[in-house]
Design a protein around this motif. Structure first.
Motif, PDB file in Angstrom:
ATOM      1  N   VAL A 123      43.512  53.699  45.197  1.00  0.00           N
ATOM      2  CA  VAL A 123      42.471  53.035  45.612  1.00  0.00           C
ATOM      3  C   VAL A 123      42.022  51.916  44.892  1.00  0.00           C
ATOM      4  O   VAL A 123      41.829  50.599  45.421  1.00  0.00           O
ATOM      5  CB  VAL A 123      41.383  54.030  45.824  1.00  0.00           C
ATOM      6  N   VAL A 124      42.067  51.907  43.511  1.00  0.00           N
ATOM      7  CA  VAL A 124      41.813  50.842  42.795  1.00  0.00           C
ATOM      8  C   VAL A 124      42.606  49.501  43.078  1.00  0.00           C
ATOM      9  O   VAL A 124      42.281  48.576  43.154  1.00  0.00           O
ATOM     10  CB  VAL A 124      41.518  50.998  41.305  1.00  0.00           C
ATOM     11  N   THR A 134      43.224  44.435  44.741  1.00  0.00           N
ATOM     12  CA  THR A 134      44.170  43.410  45.024  1.00  0.00           C
ATOM     13  C   THR A 134      43.936  42.592  46.192  1.00  0.00           C
ATOM     14  O   THR A 134      43.826  41.365  46.263  1.00  0.00           O
ATOM     15  CB  THR A 134      45.716  44.073  45.376  1.00  0.00           C
ATOM     16  N   ILE A 135      43.087  43.286  47.200  1.00  0.00           N
ATOM     17  CA  ILE A 135      42.741  42.518  48.439  1.00  0.00           C
ATOM     18  C   ILE A 135      41.592  41.755  47.969  1.00  0.00           C
ATOM     19  O   ILE A 135      41.406  40.546  48.169  1.00  0.00           O
ATOM     20  CB  ILE A 135      42.336  43.677  49.381  1.00  0.00           C
ATOM     21  N   PHE A 136      40.580  42.283  47.213  1.00  0.00           N
ATOM     22  CA  PHE A 136      39.468  41.701  46.757  1.00  0.00           C
ATOM     23  C   PHE A 136      39.767  40.349  45.799  1.00  0.00           C
ATOM     24  O   PHE A 136      39.501  39.241  46.073  1.00  0.00           O
ATOM     25  CB  PHE A 136      38.545  42.633  45.915  1.00  0.00           C
ATOM     26  N   SER A 137      40.776  40.391  44.900  1.00  0.00           N
ATOM     27  CA  SER A 137      41.101  39.450  43.960  1.00  0.00           C
ATOM     28  C   SER A 137      41.972  38.270  44.575  1.00  0.00           C
ATOM     29  O   SER A 137      41.570  37.463  44.471  1.00  0.00           O
ATOM     30  CB  SER A 137      42.123  40.455  42.976  1.00  0.00           C
ATOM     31  N   VAL A 138      42.674  38.838  45.791  1.00  0.00           N
ATOM     32  CA  VAL A 138      43.564  37.459  46.339  1.00  0.00           C
ATOM     33  C   VAL A 138      42.634  36.801  47.141  1.00  0.00           C
ATOM     34  O   VAL A 138      42.829  35.757  47.213  1.00  0.00           O
ATOM     35  CB  VAL A 138      44.831  38.229  47.153  1.00  0.00           C
ATOM     36  N   SER A 139      41.483  37.482  47.880  1.00  0.00           N
ATOM     37  CA  SER A 139      40.801  36.749  48.746  1.00  0.00           C
ATOM     38  C   SER A 139      40.018  35.882  47.948  1.00  0.00           C
ATOM     39  O   SER A 139      39.569  34.780  48.329  1.00  0.00           O
ATOM     40  CB  SER A 139      39.893  37.912  49.419  1.00  0.00           C
ATOM     41  N   MET A 140      39.272  36.407  46.772  1.00  0.00           N
ATOM     42  CA  MET A 140      38.338  35.527  45.973  1.00  0.00           C
ATOM     43  C   MET A 140      39.291  34.223  45.314  1.00  0.00           C
ATOM     44  O   MET A 140      38.714  33.061  45.265  1.00  0.00           O
ATOM     45  CB  MET A 140      37.819  36.286  44.856  1.00  0.00           C
ATOM     46  N   ILE A 141      40.561  34.741  44.917  1.00  0.00           N
ATOM     47  CA  ILE A 141      41.290  33.555  44.216  1.00  0.00           C
ATOM     48  C   ILE A 141      41.759  32.630  45.192  1.00  0.00           C
ATOM     49  O   ILE A 141      41.640  31.285  45.036  1.00  0.00           O
ATOM     50  CB  ILE A 141      42.441  34.137  43.590  1.00  0.00           C
ATOM     51  N   ALA A 142      42.330  32.925  46.426  1.00  0.00           N
ATOM     52  CA  ALA A 142      42.704  32.087  47.658  1.00  0.00           C
ATOM     53  C   ALA A 142      41.385  31.209  48.029  1.00  0.00           C
ATOM     54  O   ALA A 142      41.585  29.911  48.133  1.00  0.00           O
ATOM     55  CB  ALA A 142      43.087  33.111  48.591  1.00  0.00           C
TER      56      ALA A 142
END
Length: 325
Positions: free
Chosen positions: A108-109, A114-122
């Motif tokens: 879950v983490v 990963t989805i949260f991190s990639v979205s913010m970074i992008a």
């Protein structure tokens, strides 16, 4: 009439030149660089040998995890053990309830993080990569500054536990790794070099908003870069155990890597205090070395299986940016 005859003669001369065989000595350059048959064979052998060197340690760990403790104690680590055994996996299976719980927490983490991190970074990197953004230099410096200076572990702990009140929360395992300044710089460079500005200008002329341009044009063209950042983020979340040791006390929220670290520490404690362990009977029947290698296997195999899904985007990244202006 004379002009028509002259034109016909010129056409016949051109056709004759086209039918002539190519002159010797003028060889067309190949589209792909050819190193020769012998060189290609030598390179394939070299790359195959390097691939074996990369895979061999993991195969060796798998062999050790299936070796009996008596064989390891008598003969040491061998590629072909004198006695095969599944004692290490049986030992870990005895605690399957906590292992499956930790597996679920880690999955879950990893997925949500990963989805949260990639979205913010992008989103952050796309904004600072566009010349239309007036404060791109300030935000770029703000991200770069965090690569050089950090507040430290104590202020981070105070913010997470007292300000955000995230102790014993699954968000305490997600938020600390969500933003990475190095990944932001990578994606910023990727957006600048790989997304042609004329395409974005054409979309703006057609009336597309910046959000629509990002979702419909930029992200589909940026799949190789996004896949790279996603893979790095996935590895970071999957292998993280330090944040759990700081912020998690609830056994129901302990991730896999932190649980395996605790098991290894317990085995090491019993090894260093063998007299006490033998007296209490806790040390007998425990495959120490095999259990450690089995923990490496069960923590590595899932993430190794996901890698081929990212590989195709790495390959397609070789052709990104080939736009002639």
């Amino acid at each position: 009439m004379a002009e028509q005859i002259e034109q016909v003669e010129q056409l016949e001369q051109v056709n004759g030149d086209l039918r002539l065989p190519p002159k010797k000595g003028k060889r067309k350059k190949p589209d792909v660089v050819d190193f020769g048959t012998k060189t290609n064979v030598a390179m394939n052998i070299l790359l195959g040998f390097l691939a074996i060197l990369c895979v061999f340690p993991f195969l060796y760990i798998i062999v050790i995890s299936f070796s009996s403790q008596g064989s390891l104690a008598t003969n040491g680590f061998r590629l072909i053990p004198s006695e095969w055994s599944t004692e290490a996996y049986k030992y870990l299976w005895n605690m399957k309830g906590q292992l499956l719980q930790s597996y679920g927490v880690t999955i879950v983490v990893t997925v949500v993080g990963t989805i949260f991190s990639v979205s913010m970074i992008a989103l952050y990197s796309y904004a600072i990569s566009r010349k239309q953004f007036a404060y791109r230099k300030q935000f770029t410096f703000f991200a770069f500054f965090t690569m050089l200076f950090s507040g430290g572990m104590v202020p981070a702990y105070i913010v997470m536990t007292q300000v955000l009140q995230l102790k014993n929360s699954i968000w305490a395992l997600i938020l600390p790794l969500a933003m990475n300044a190095f990944y932001i710089m990578i994606m910023r460079t990727f957006f600048i070099r790989s997304i042609p500005e004329p395409i974005l200008e054409a979309a703006r002329i057609e009336g597309a908003s910046e959000l629509r341009i990002l979702l419909k044009i930029v992200l589909p063209l940026s799949l190789p870069g996004i896949a790279t950042i996603a893979l790095f983020s996935t590895l970071g979340y999957w292998n993280d155990w330090f944040n759990a040791s700081l912020y998690i006390d609830n056994p129901q929220l302990v991730p896999l890597q932190s649980l395996l670290m605790k098991i290894e520490n317990n085995l090491e404690f019993m090894r260093q205090n063998a007299d006490i362990a033998f007296t209490s009977g806790a040390f007998s029947g425990i495959p120490q070395d095999g259990a450690k290698m089995a923990m490496v296997v069960i923590s590595t195999v899932p993430i190794a299986i996901t890698y081929p899904f990212f590989q195709k985007y790495f390959i397609s990244g070789l052709t990104i940016g080939g736009v002639k202006e």
